[in-house]
Design a protein around this motif. Structure first.
Motif, short mmCIF file in Angstrom:
data_model
loop_
_atom_site.label_atom_id
_atom_site.label_comp_id
_atom_site.label_asym_id
_atom_site.label_seq_id
_atom_site.Cartn_x
_atom_site.Cartn_y
_atom_site.Cartn_z
N GLU A 116 78.49 -3.18 113.32
CA GLU A 116 79.30 -3.85 112.32
C GLU A 116 78.63 -3.81 110.95
OE1 GLU A 116 81.18 -7.64 113.29
OE2 GLU A 116 80.33 -7.40 115.30
N ASP A 117 79.46 -3.89 109.92
CA ASP A 117 78.95 -3.92 108.56
C ASP A 117 78.79 -5.38 108.13
OD1 ASP A 117 78.33 -3.52 105.90
OD2 ASP A 117 80.40 -3.15 105.31
N PHE A 118 77.56 -5.83 107.97
CA PHE A 118 77.29 -7.22 107.58
C PHE A 118 77.04 -7.36 106.08
CE2 PHE A 118 75.77 -6.91 112.01
CZ PHE A 118 76.67 -7.81 112.57
N ALA A 119 77.18 -6.27 105.33
CA ALA A 119 76.83 -6.27 103.92
C ALA A 119 77.59 -7.32 103.10
CB ALA A 119 77.04 -4.89 103.32
N HIS A 120 78.83 -7.62 103.49
CA HIS A 120 79.63 -8.54 102.69
C HIS A 120 79.96 -9.84 103.42
CE1 HIS A 120 79.91 -5.38 99.78
NE2 HIS A 120 80.38 -4.55 100.71
N ARG A 121 79.24 -10.12 104.48
CA ARG A 121 79.48 -11.34 105.24
C ARG A 121 78.23 -12.20 105.23
NH1 ARG A 121 82.03 -9.61 110.85
NH2 ARG A 121 82.45 -11.82 110.96
N PRO A 122 78.36 -13.48 104.82
CA PRO A 122 77.18 -14.36 104.83
C PRO A 122 76.61 -14.47 106.24
CG PRO A 122 79.06 -15.42 103.78
CD PRO A 122 79.56 -14.16 104.40
N ALA A 169 72.85 -14.61 113.20
CA ALA A 169 74.08 -15.39 113.30
C ALA A 169 74.90 -15.24 112.03
CB ALA A 169 73.77 -16.86 113.55
N LEU A 170 76.22 -15.28 112.19
CA LEU A 170 77.12 -15.22 111.05
C LEU A 170 77.47 -16.63 110.59
CD1 LEU A 170 79.63 -12.49 112.27
CD2 LEU A 170 77.77 -12.23 110.62
N ARG A 171 77.66 -16.79 109.29
CA ARG A 171 78.06 -18.09 108.72
C ARG A 171 79.35 -18.57 109.36
NH1 ARG A 171 79.86 -22.14 107.77
NH2 ARG A 171 79.93 -23.41 105.90
N SER A 172 80.25 -17.67 109.68
CA SER A 172 81.55 -18.05 110.27
C SER A 172 81.41 -18.60 111.68
CB SER A 172 82.50 -16.86 110.26
OG SER A 172 81.94 -15.78 110.96
N ASP A 173 80.25 -18.41 112.32
CA ASP A 173 80.01 -18.93 113.67
C ASP A 173 79.27 -20.28 113.65
OD1 ASP A 173 81.25 -16.82 115.02
OD2 ASP A 173 79.42 -15.61 114.96
N LEU A 174 78.97 -20.79 112.46
CA LEU A 174 78.27 -22.08 112.33
C LEU A 174 79.22 -23.22 112.66
CD1 LEU A 174 75.79 -23.75 111.44
CD2 LEU A 174 76.64 -23.56 109.10
N LEU A 175 78.83 -24.06 113.62
CA LEU A 175 79.66 -25.18 114.06
C LEU A 175 79.17 -26.52 113.53
CD1 LEU A 175 80.07 -24.14 117.80
CD2 LEU A 175 81.74 -23.84 115.96
N GLU A 186 66.81 -23.25 115.05
CA GLU A 186 66.06 -24.12 114.15
C GLU A 186 66.07 -23.56 112.74
OE1 GLU A 186 62.38 -25.71 115.62
OE2 GLU A 186 62.90 -25.15 117.67
N THR A 187 66.32 -24.43 111.76
CA THR A 187 66.39 -23.97 110.37
C THR A 187 65.06 -23.38 109.90
OG1 THR A 187 65.93 -26.19 109.54
CG2 THR A 187 68.25 -25.57 109.77
N ALA A 188 63.95 -23.86 110.44
CA ALA A 188 62.64 -23.34 110.06
C ALA A 188 62.44 -21.88 110.51
CB ALA A 188 61.53 -24.21 110.63
N LYS A 189 63.27 -21.42 111.45
CA LYS A 189 63.12 -20.07 112.01
C LYS A 189 64.10 -19.07 111.41
CE LYS A 189 60.18 -21.64 115.03
NZ LYS A 189 59.10 -21.02 115.71
N MET A 190 64.97 -19.53 110.49
CA MET A 190 65.96 -18.60 109.95
C MET A 190 66.04 -18.68 108.44
SD MET A 190 69.49 -20.37 111.16
CE MET A 190 69.76 -22.11 110.91
N ALA A 191 66.54 -17.60 107.85
CA ALA A 191 66.78 -17.52 106.43
C ALA A 191 68.25 -17.20 106.22
CB ALA A 191 65.90 -16.43 105.81
N LYS A 192 68.84 -17.75 105.17
CA LYS A 192 70.25 -17.47 104.88
C LYS A 192 70.33 -16.32 103.90
CE LYS A 192 74.53 -19.76 103.64
NZ LYS A 192 75.16 -21.00 103.18
N GLU A 193 71.22 -15.40 104.18
CA GLU A 193 71.39 -14.23 103.32
C GLU A 193 72.86 -14.05 102.97
OE1 GLU A 193 69.78 -10.86 105.29
OE2 GLU A 193 67.78 -11.70 105.38
N TYR A 194 73.10 -13.30 101.91
CA TYR A 194 74.49 -12.99 101.52
C TYR A 194 74.66 -11.50 101.37
CZ TYR A 194 75.34 -17.88 100.83
OH TYR A 194 75.50 -19.23 101.04
#
Length: 105
Positions: free
Chosen positions: A2-8, A20-26, A97-105
């Motif tokens: 999949e192309d993740f270039a334009h998906r948070p 993980a994708l932002r759209s899968d955040l519950l 855990e938030t300490a184990k991940m970074a958010k990207e765009y």
């Protein structure tokens, strides 16, 4: 692939592997071993470890630790089974855990 270039998305803080994708955040109101954690409906590029019964803050669950498939860093866990009816919504979902991940765009 999949192309993740334009998906948070969220990635492993250690190696930048997408996990993980932002759209899968519950939910952002979970707690992991090292502090704040997020609940996701789906996670990718992970390895699911051995299942074990674990007493957590909200009850007894069968869980499996999850690891980054690239660097092996422990990220959180997958809920395999909830023993209490009101916790069943967590089954099959992932806590990272938030300490184990970074958010990207």
């Amino acid at each position: 692939m999949e192309d993740f270039a334009h998906r948070p998305l969220y990635s492993c803080r250690n190696c930048q592997n997408p996990i993980a994708l932002r759209s899968d955040l519950l939910s952002k109101s979970f707690h992991g071993k090292s502090g704040p954690a997020y609940l996701f409906s789906h996670a990718m590029n992970i390895i699911v470890g051995q299942k074990e019964d674990r007493k957590l803050m909200t009850g007894l669950f069968t869980v499996a630790d999850i690891y980054c498939s690239n660097c092996g860093e422990i990220l959180g866990w997958k809920y395999v089974r909830a023993f209490e009816a009101r916790q069943k919504f967590k089954e099959g979902r992932f806590v990272i855990e938030t300490a184990k991940m970074a958010k990207e765009y």
